[in-house]
Enzyme design. Structure first.
Site, PDB file in Angstrom:
ATOM      1  N   ASN A  56       0.846  -1.197   0.000  1.00  0.00           N
ATOM      2  CA  ASN A  56       0.000   0.000   0.000  1.00  0.00           C
ATOM      3  C   ASN A  56       0.883   1.248   0.000  1.00  0.00           C
ATOM      4  O   ASN A  56       1.955   1.274   0.632  1.00  0.00           O
ATOM      5  CB  ASN A  56      -1.043   0.008   1.131  1.00  0.00           C
ATOM      6  N   GLU A  58       0.420   5.185   0.599  1.00  0.00           N
ATOM      7  CA  GLU A  58      -0.497   6.234   1.052  1.00  0.00           C
ATOM      8  C   GLU A  58       0.000   7.614   0.628  1.00  0.00           C
ATOM      9  O   GLU A  58       1.131   7.779   0.142  1.00  0.00           O
ATOM     10  CB  GLU A  58      -0.657   6.133   2.574  1.00  0.00           C
ATOM     11  N   GLU A  69      -2.919  -4.698  -3.103  1.00  0.00           N
ATOM     12  CA  GLU A  69      -3.368  -5.650  -4.134  1.00  0.00           C
ATOM     13  C   GLU A  69      -3.339  -5.002  -5.510  1.00  0.00           C
ATOM     14  O   GLU A  69      -2.900  -5.599  -6.495  1.00  0.00           O
ATOM     15  CB  GLU A  69      -4.800  -6.127  -3.844  1.00  0.00           C
TER      16      GLU A  69
END
Ligand code: THU
Length: 148
Positions: A56, A58, A69
């Protein structure tokens, strides 16, 4: 932090699936999650056996953040992959994660209904398996678009 072995025997995952889960777990340290402090990593295997990882990523403008994913799947697609045969997701949380709705739709684009999706907690190695159709039953798919 030492990683406990994946609890393969409980899940009965084969060697390739165990290796894919392990790739997700070791990628976790590369997650960029300073705002949620919820690191996630994913590893996808394509139909020719290549593995792509993602984390991930951010952003201070929170809505721009991207799930692990989709980062892994988009890396696979950008490298020429078109079909995904398995996906593994690892999180740093104590509770098992299951993929968000947006990721389920993106996974379904490149996978089959029976493609396995593994999620595990990096610390304990607790691992759960779903199929894509269990995660996204009756999802929107190309045949519906063509029936307009
Ligand atoms: N996240 C993922 O990377 N995958 C998921 O399936 C669920 C959520 C990330 C997005 C965000 O960076 C953090 O986890 C908290 O939602």
């Amino acid at each position: 932090m030492p990683l406990h072995p994946v609890r393969e025997e409980r899940l009965n995952v084969n060697h390739d699936e165990g290796a894919l889960i392990e790739r997700a777990r070791v990628s976790l340290s590369r997650a960029y999650a300073p705002y949620s402090r919820f690191p996630v990593a994913a590893a996808v295997r394509d139909d020719s056996g290549r593995v792509f990882t993602g984390v991930n990523v951010e952003n201070v403008s929170f809505g721009l953040s991207m799930c692990a994913e989709r980062v892994a799947i988009f890396a696979a697609i950008a490298a020429g992959a078109r079909r995904i045969s398995a996906i593994a997701v690892a999180s740093g949380a104590a509770e098992l994660l299951s993929p968000c709705g947006a990721c389920r739709q993106v996974i379904a684009e490149f996978a089959s209904g029976d493609t396995p999706v593994y999620c595990c907690t990096a610390d304990s190695g607790e691992t759960r398996r779903w199929t894509v159709s269990e995660l996204l039953p009756d999802g929107f798919a190309a045949p519906q678009l063509r029936s307009r």
